[in-house]
Design an enzyme around this catalytic site. Structure first.
Site, short mmCIF file in Angstrom:
data_model
loop_
_atom_site.label_atom_id
_atom_site.label_comp_id
_atom_site.label_asym_id
_atom_site.label_seq_id
_atom_site.Cartn_x
_atom_site.Cartn_y
_atom_site.Cartn_z
N PRO A 89 -24.67 -21.02 -10.13
CA PRO A 89 -25.65 -19.89 -9.27
C PRO A 89 -24.59 -18.94 -8.55
O PRO A 89 -24.86 -17.83 -8.15
CB PRO A 89 -26.29 -20.57 -8.22
CG PRO A 89 -26.45 -22.01 -8.99
CD PRO A 89 -25.36 -22.40 -9.55
N GLU A 116 -25.01 -32.09 -7.48
CA GLU A 116 -24.75 -30.65 -6.86
C GLU A 116 -23.84 -29.90 -7.11
O GLU A 116 -23.34 -28.84 -6.37
CB GLU A 116 -24.66 -31.14 -5.22
CG GLU A 116 -25.76 -31.68 -4.43
CD GLU A 116 -27.22 -31.18 -5.04
OE1 GLU A 116 -27.93 -31.56 -5.58
OE2 GLU A 116 -27.23 -29.79 -4.54
N ARG A 154 -25.70 -14.26 -31.68
CA ARG A 154 -26.45 -13.12 -32.43
C ARG A 154 -25.43 -12.04 -32.47
O ARG A 154 -25.65 -11.21 -33.45
CB ARG A 154 -27.75 -12.78 -31.84
CG ARG A 154 -27.48 -12.62 -30.43
CD ARG A 154 -29.02 -12.51 -29.64
NE ARG A 154 -29.89 -11.32 -30.61
CZ ARG A 154 -29.88 -10.28 -30.21
NH1 ARG A 154 -28.94 -9.63 -29.03
NH2 ARG A 154 -30.58 -9.42 -30.74
N ASP A 169 -31.33 -3.43 -30.56
CA ASP A 169 -31.73 -3.99 -29.23
C ASP A 169 -31.49 -2.89 -28.12
O ASP A 169 -30.14 -2.78 -28.12
CB ASP A 169 -31.25 -5.19 -29.18
CG ASP A 169 -31.87 -5.91 -28.05
OD1 ASP A 169 -32.28 -7.05 -28.12
OD2 ASP A 169 -31.61 -5.44 -26.96
C1 LIG Z 1 -29.99 -29.02 -7.60
N1 LIG Z 1 -28.55 -28.68 -8.09
C2 LIG Z 1 -28.50 -28.75 -9.53
C3 LIG Z 1 -26.98 -28.19 -10.01
N2 LIG Z 1 -26.72 -27.03 -9.58
C4 LIG Z 1 -25.41 -26.42 -10.00
C5 LIG Z 1 -24.32 -26.38 -9.03
C6 LIG Z 1 -23.17 -25.80 -9.49
C7 LIG Z 1 -22.85 -25.27 -10.93
C8 LIG Z 1 -24.01 -25.87 -11.71
C9 LIG Z 1 -25.04 -26.38 -11.26
C10 LIG Z 1 -26.16 -26.50 -12.17
N3 LIG Z 1 -27.24 -25.55 -12.20
C11 LIG Z 1 -27.33 -24.03 -12.44
C12 LIG Z 1 -26.41 -23.56 -13.23
C13 LIG Z 1 -26.45 -22.32 -13.61
C14 LIG Z 1 -27.21 -21.43 -12.69
C15 LIG Z 1 -27.36 -20.06 -13.22
N4 LIG Z 1 -28.18 -19.28 -12.36
O1 LIG Z 1 -26.67 -19.46 -14.21
C16 LIG Z 1 -28.43 -22.03 -12.26
N5 LIG Z 1 -28.29 -23.48 -11.62
C17 LIG Z 1 -26.98 -26.56 -8.18
C18 LIG Z 1 -28.39 -27.20 -7.83
#
Ligand SMILES: CN1CCN(c2ccccc2CNc2ccc(C(N)=O)cn2)CC1
Length: 247
Positions: A89, A116, A154, A169
Site C-alpha cells: 500500500p 503486517e 497482455r 484499449d
Molecule cells: C493486514 N495487512 C496485510 C499485509 N499488508 C501489506 C503490507 C506491506 C506489504 C504488503 C502487504 C500485503 N497487502 C497489500 C499489498 C499491496 C496492496 C496494494 N494496494 O497494492 C495492498 N495490500 C498490510 C495489511
C-alpha cells in the site's frame, strides 16, 4: 518475459495466471512464471517465516532471511538480471505507463508480503521498487502481483491476436476512459444501438468513439484529461458540450 513470485502462496498467483490471455501467453512461450516460497528457505524445524514486531503492536512481520534466500534462489535460476518489485500500500501507484515500462523487462521478481508486511531492512537491501495497485489494503500482496502479471502479460508481443489488440484499449492508446461498446441485437427492450455505429462510416465512428471517451473521461475522471493530450479542437469541442448529462 520471466516473472518470479516470492510468496507464501506461490501457487495462488500461478493459478490466476493460468486463464485466458495470460495462460495463452505462457503456452506461447511469451511468459514464464515461477514461484518461490520463503518457507522452503526457512531454518529450524518450525521453518519460521515471521515473528513478532519490535516495539509491540498487533500481527507479525516477515523475517529477513527466508525472504532473502528465496530472492537469491530466484535470481540464481536465470542469468538475466532482475528487478525486485514489492507490492504494498506504500508503493508508487501502478498506472498503464508503469505497466508498459515493466512489460519491456526481461525479468521481474514480485515480492508478496503477508502478515503486517516485511522487515524494512529486507526492503532496503533487496527491493528495487515498491508499487501499489490502489489505495486499499489487501490481506496479502498476491492479488496485487496477479494484477501486475496480467497487465504486463497482455502487452507481450504476440499475446493478443488482432481482435483483442490492446492498442484499441483506451489507457494504452490515449490515457482516456474507454468509449461505450455495443453488440447484437440492434433493437432491444433496453434500448437501441447508436445509429453512427451501424453506418459503416469508419471516420465518423472513430470520431464518435473519441468524443464519447472525452465526455466520459470529463464526467468520471476529469483528473485524466490534463495528461491525455487533447488537441485544441477537441478541447474546444469538449468545452462546448453540456456537462450535466452522463455520456
Ligand atoms: C493486514 N495487512 C496485510 C499485509 N499488508 C501489506 C503490507 C506491506 C506489504 C504488503 C502487504 C500485503 N497487502 C497489500 C499489498 C499491496 C496492496 C496494494 N494496494 O497494492 C495492498 N495490500 C498490510 C495489511
Amino acid at each position: 518475459m520471466r516473472i518470479d513470485l516470492i510468496s507464501l502462496f506461490p501457487e495462488f498467483v500461478a493459478q490466476c495466471a493460468g486463464f485466458g490471455v495470460v495462460g495463452r501467453a505462457q503456452e506461447r512461450g511469451l511468459l514464464s512464471i515461477h514461484g518461490w516460497n520463503p518457507r522452503d528457505h526457512a531454518e529450524g524445524n518450525y521453518r519460521r517465516v515471521d515473528d513478532r514486531p519490535f516495539g509491540g503492536g498487533p500481527g507479525m512481520v516477515m523475517l529477513i532471511d527466508p525472504l532473502r534466500a528465496a530472492i537469491r534462489a530466484a535470481r540464481a535460476a536465470d542469468p538475466a538480471p532482475a528487478k525486485v518489485v514489492y507490492l504494498s500500500p506504500q508503493g508508487r501507484p501502478l498506472t498503464q505507463t508503469v505497466v508498459r515500462e515493466l512489460a519491456t523487462r526481461e525479468r521481474i521478481i514480485l515480492l508478496c508480503g503477508r502478515y503486517e508486511g516485511v522487515d524494512e531492512r529486507l526492503v532496503a537491501a533487496e527491493v528495487d521498487e515498491e508499487l501499489s495497485i490502489g489505495d486499499y489494503v489487501l490481506s496479502g500482496g498476491e492479488l496485487a502481483a496477479a494484477v501486475v502479471v496480467d497487465a504486463v502479460a497482455r502487452l507481450q508481443e504476440g499475446a493478443l491476436n488482432d481482435a483483442e489488440s490492446a492498442v484499441q484499449d483506451s489507457f494504452e492508446a490515449d490515457g482516456l476512459l474507454d468509449c461505450p461498446h455495443y453488440t447484437r441485437p440492434v433493437e432491444h427492450a433496453l434500448g437501441a444501438v447508436p445509429e453512427v455505429l451501424l453506418s459503416g462510416n469508419h471516420a465518423e465512428i472513430a470520431r464518435w468513439r473519441r468524443r464519447q471517451s472525452l465526455l466520459r473521461t470529463r464526467q468520471r475522471r476529469p483528473d485524466l484529461l490534463a495528461g491525455a493530450g487533447l488537441t485544441a479542437a477537441e478541447r474546444d469541442w469538449l468545452d462546448g458540450q453540456a456537462g450535466d448529462d452522463p455520456p
